[in-house]
Design an enzyme around this catalytic site. Sequence first.
Site, short mmCIF file in Angstrom:
data_model
loop_
_atom_site.label_atom_id
_atom_site.label_comp_id
_atom_site.label_asym_id
_atom_site.label_seq_id
_atom_site.Cartn_x
_atom_site.Cartn_y
_atom_site.Cartn_z
N LYS A 45 0.86 -1.19 0.00
CA LYS A 45 0.00 0.00 0.00
C LYS A 45 0.89 1.23 0.00
O LYS A 45 1.86 1.31 0.76
CB LYS A 45 -0.91 0.00 1.23
CG LYS A 45 -2.00 1.07 1.20
CD LYS A 45 -2.98 0.85 2.35
CE LYS A 45 -4.18 1.77 2.27
NZ LYS A 45 -5.18 1.48 3.34
N ASP A 187 -13.89 3.17 9.73
CA ASP A 187 -14.46 2.85 8.42
C ASP A 187 -14.97 1.41 8.47
O ASP A 187 -14.60 0.58 7.64
CB ASP A 187 -13.41 3.03 7.33
CG ASP A 187 -14.02 3.00 5.92
OD1 ASP A 187 -15.25 3.04 5.82
OD2 ASP A 187 -13.25 2.94 4.95
N ASN A 192 -14.00 -4.27 5.12
CA ASN A 192 -12.87 -4.05 6.03
C ASN A 192 -12.93 -4.96 7.26
O ASN A 192 -12.12 -4.83 8.16
CB ASN A 192 -12.85 -2.60 6.50
CG ASN A 192 -12.50 -1.64 5.38
OD1 ASN A 192 -11.87 -2.04 4.40
ND2 ASN A 192 -12.91 -0.40 5.50
N ASP A 205 -7.67 -2.07 6.79
CA ASP A 205 -7.86 -0.66 6.42
C ASP A 205 -8.11 0.20 7.64
O ASP A 205 -9.18 0.80 7.81
CB ASP A 205 -9.02 -0.51 5.42
CG ASP A 205 -8.62 -0.95 4.02
OD1 ASP A 205 -7.41 -1.20 3.80
OD2 ASP A 205 -9.49 -1.05 3.15
#
Length: 260
Positions: A45, A187, A192, A205
Amino acid sequence: MHPWYQLPTAITRFIADASLTADDIGESPCSVYRFSKGGENFFLKTSPPVLAPTTYSVKREAQALQWLSGRIGVPELVAVVDNEYGEAMITRAVLGKPLSARIEAGQPVSHLFLEALRQLQGIPIKDCPLHAGAAIRLKELEYLVSKGLHDQEYVLDQWPGLHDEQDLLRQLRATMPEEDLVFAHGDLGDSNLFVDANDQLYFIDLGRAGIADRWMDIAFAHRNLREDVSGKVADEFLKSLPYVDEPAKREFFMQLDELF
């Protein structure tokens, strides 16, 4: 993705000759790639320098993974490095499948969202270095809007009187809630949250994770159930919580999320 020469040397050394496959699930402006090495699965990432002050920062997410390791199920952080081109990290893939797979199969998931909330909100926050309260997130949103980095595909007509980004920012400033602080994912949704065959949960995440109001994660889970399962199941989820619903807080966090 970044040209290969822009990635930090420690990252390219680890990846070596592995083949990268773009992972475009989610709406983050970060770049995410899957790869395999030695029979194991990993993720790369990266985030550009302009996102360093935000919760999209890969280094911030790496800090969250380090702090949460041993507290809840999270990806193992393999490496995190930055250079003039941005930030990059490699994580080991978690076990199980995303909760979205169970929803698609028509299986019940409300109990798993409730368990996720229990685990997250049960983490002691006294020594937590990660802060994601409403004022901090609103300041972040103002930064993203000022740079044109916010989500351009927003829908505001669901809230009367809101027509553009500045209307929304004014609304958020005027409705800042008094916060009931806990540890929050930031989130929490079915892409996730991973679950294995034994209903063991794993969270991914985690860039927005930190100390925040308890209703932020609840609002995300409720929206997920309402949109992807049914309004009835979503309402039953709220009634299953050990505290009285706070619709105004849920609306605040949904409005706050609209431009992310």
